[in-house]
Every structure is written in structure tokens, then in C-alpha cells.
Design an enzyme around this catalytic site. Structure first.
Site, PDB file in Angstrom:
ATOM      1  N   ASP A 192      38.888 -30.219 -32.695  1.00 58.98           N
ATOM      2  CA  ASP A 192      38.434 -30.115 -31.413  1.00 58.98           C
ATOM      3  C   ASP A 192      38.176 -31.450 -30.580  1.00 58.98           C
ATOM      4  O   ASP A 192      37.618 -32.550 -31.254  1.00 58.98           O
ATOM      5  CB  ASP A 192      36.792 -29.243 -31.447  1.00 58.98           C
ATOM      6  CG  ASP A 192      36.459 -28.631 -30.221  1.00 58.98           C
ATOM      7  OD1 ASP A 192      37.501 -28.511 -29.136  1.00 58.98           O
ATOM      8  OD2 ASP A 192      35.466 -28.049 -30.170  1.00 58.98           O
ATOM      9  N   GLU A 198      38.696 -28.902 -23.540  1.00 59.65           N
ATOM     10  CA  GLU A 198      37.929 -27.863 -22.444  1.00 59.65           C
ATOM     11  C   GLU A 198      38.283 -28.471 -21.013  1.00 59.65           C
ATOM     12  O   GLU A 198      38.398 -29.634 -20.752  1.00 59.65           O
ATOM     13  CB  GLU A 198      36.553 -27.993 -22.488  1.00 59.65           C
ATOM     14  CG  GLU A 198      35.897 -27.456 -23.564  1.00 59.65           C
ATOM     15  CD  GLU A 198      34.375 -27.684 -24.080  1.00 59.65           C
ATOM     16  OE1 GLU A 198      33.500 -27.685 -22.993  1.00 59.65           O
ATOM     17  OE2 GLU A 198      33.842 -27.483 -25.173  1.00 59.65           O
ATOM     18  N   GLU A 210      36.114 -18.335 -23.101  1.00 53.08           N
ATOM     19  CA  GLU A 210      34.722 -18.358 -23.570  1.00 53.08           C
ATOM     20  C   GLU A 210      33.981 -17.787 -22.276  1.00 53.08           C
ATOM     21  O   GLU A 210      33.900 -18.264 -20.968  1.00 53.08           O
ATOM     22  CB  GLU A 210      34.466 -19.571 -24.016  1.00 53.08           C
ATOM     23  CG  GLU A 210      32.963 -19.417 -24.490  1.00 53.08           C
ATOM     24  CD  GLU A 210      32.208 -20.692 -25.342  1.00 53.08           C
ATOM     25  OE1 GLU A 210      33.246 -21.406 -25.694  1.00 53.08           O
ATOM     26  OE2 GLU A 210      30.978 -20.548 -25.682  1.00 53.08           O
TER      27      GLU A 210
END
Ligand code: KIV
Length: 262
Positions: A84, A115, A180
């Protein structure tokens, strides 16, 4: 079982076989997750919350992510290891994104996650061009906690925005997409529309796969979101073991004869 690769995950799209993903941050749990046949081990920046005990993922650094990626990758044989990208490791510039993603690959990841949808499209494009496979992540993005005003379900006000993000991200070459904290109907529409697998977390049952944070599943996290199912109460089991150890030491039952050298 065959090694999971980026092409083999892409080939799962439409196959009807769901993709499973869990986070891991250290070698013992990474080994267990891998040996259970889970497809993706995500070395998530949630390490900042569930391991470091922080309030958010924002303080997590590249050095920490490289460290955790390295110790996880060492223990994993079959699953795809995804590293990540932490806050400010890719937002600053395309060059920083490539450099930092490369560090995660050198630490042992086979792909990176970041993200952002349309707003991160130049980063995704540059990483894909550098042969760094990208898992994108849209909807509730924990690194955007201050803009969102908390961890809230996303996409209710502007249902088209998430689909636009997903479509663009897939067209740019991301191999996978985390959804998400979004309404399940939107996740279903996105899943049916994009040619890459969607992995849901708080996005309902219609995604191509599901991911959970390991400590939520194990009952080790302090704040478990409503969408995260706890499968076992490791906190309870561990506390019981600690209490038995304390009692055995205090009463002289530990160590025993066969636990002692002569
Ligand atoms: O960092 C993380 O663990 C994640 C998952 C919640 C998908 O991004």
C-alpha cells in the site's frame, strides 16, 4: 495451488470464482493467510491503526511500508503481495509515485495500491507504463479522512462519480479496484461495467472479491467497522493464555521438569 499473479487475477473476472484478500503486516500472520489459500495479501497502511495504535493512516511512512512489505513478502509463497502506498508517497508528484512504488516492489510486493480515481489518473498511468501493477482504491478513502469529515459511506450524493472513477481507472490500466464504503447497488453497477476485478470492503456482496483488515476478522481491533465480520475472538483467547501463564508462574507450575535443563 498455482501462484497468484496479476494476469491470473485479471483472468478471474467473470469466472464466477470470488477473489479473497486479507491484510497482513508481519511474517507469522502472512504465512497463515497464505497457507489458507487467500489470493491477495495486502500490506495495508491500516498498519498505522491496527498495529501502531494510531487514530488514522496518515502518519504511516514509506520506510514503515517497505519494512512491513519485506517481512510479509518473505513469508508468502502463493498469494499476490500488494504494497500500500502511504499518504504523501504519491500525491506530491508522478516522479515520487514511481520512485516510491518501485521501493515497494524492491521490498517484495508484486503490485501497489493507491487511493484515488480520476484525480490520480496520471499517477496510475505512469506506474502502469513503468510496469508497476496498480490496484486502485475508490469510495471511502481513509487518507482523505479530513476532506470526507470522517469515515463515511461515499457516493450517495453523486452516484455517477464513482462509476466515472472506476471506468477511467480501468481504462488506464489498473488491474484491480478496491471499492470501500459505498452503497451495494453502486458497487454492483461498477462491477458489471469494468473489465477488471472489483474487491469490496463495505461495498456489499456483488463485487468480484472481498477484502478485510486482518485484525477486524481476528477480533484484535479496537474500532471494528459495522461491515467487517469478526470470525474469531483472538483477543479473548490471548488474554486467557496470558492469565494462565501468570497463574502458572506465580503458583510454581511453570516451568515444569520437561521445560527445564539439568
Ligand atoms: O490499508 C488497508 O488495509 C486497506 C484495506 C482496508 C483495503 O486499504
Amino acid at each position: 495451488m498455482d501462484k497468484i499473479t496479476v494476469p491470473s487475477l485479471l483472468a478471474r473476472k467473470g469466472s464466477g470464482v470470488k477473489i479473497t484478500a486479507l491484510t497482513a503486516y508481519d511474517a507469522p500472520f502472512a504465512r497463515l493467510v497464505d497457507q489458507s489459500g487467500i489470493d491477495i495479501v495486502l500490506v495495508g497502511d491500516t498498519v498505522g491503526v491496527v498495529v501502531q495504535g494510531g487514530e488514522s493512516t496518515l502518519p504511516v511512512t514509506m520506510a514503515q511500508m517497505c519494512y512491513h512489505t519485506k517481512i510479509v513478502a518473505r513469508a508468502v509463497r502463493r498469494a499476490l503481495v500488494v504494497g500500500d502506498m502511504p499518504f504523501l508517497s504519491y500525491q506530491v508528484s508522478v516522479a515520487a509515485a514511481i520512485r516510491n512504488a518501485g521501493r515497494l516492489l524492491k521490498a517484495g510486493a508484486a503490485a501497489v495500491k493507491l487511493e484515488g480515481g480520476v484525480r490520480m489518473i496520471d499517477r496510475i498511468e505512469a506506474l502502469v507504463r513503468a510496469d508497476i501493477p496498480v490496484m486502485a482504491h475508490i469510495g471511502l478513502m481513509p487518507q482523505s479522512i479530513h476532506r470526507m469529515g470522517g469515515y463515511r459511506v461515499q457516493g450517495r450524493d453523486d452516484p455517477g462519480a464513482l462509476l466515472a472513477d472506476a471506468t477511467r481507472v480501468a481504462a488506464t490500466g489498473a488491474f484491480c479496484l478496491v471499492l470501500e464504503g459505498i452503497p451495494m447497488d453502486q458497487a454492483a453497477t461498477i462491477t458489471a461495467s469494468v473489465p477488471i476485478p472489483t474487491i469490496g470492503i463495505g461495498a456489499g456482496p456483488h463485487c468480484d472479491g472481498q477484502v478485510l483488515v486482518l485484525h477486524d476478522l481476528l477480533g484484535l481491533s479496537i474500532h471494528r467497522p459495522r461491515f467487517a465480520r469478526q470470525y474469531v475472538d483472538v483477543a479473548h483467547l490471548a488474554s486467557e493464555a496470558f492469565a494462565r501463564f501468570k497463574s502458572d508462574v506465580e503458583s510454581g507450575r511453570f516451568p515444569a521438569e520437561d521445560e527445564t535443563y539439568r
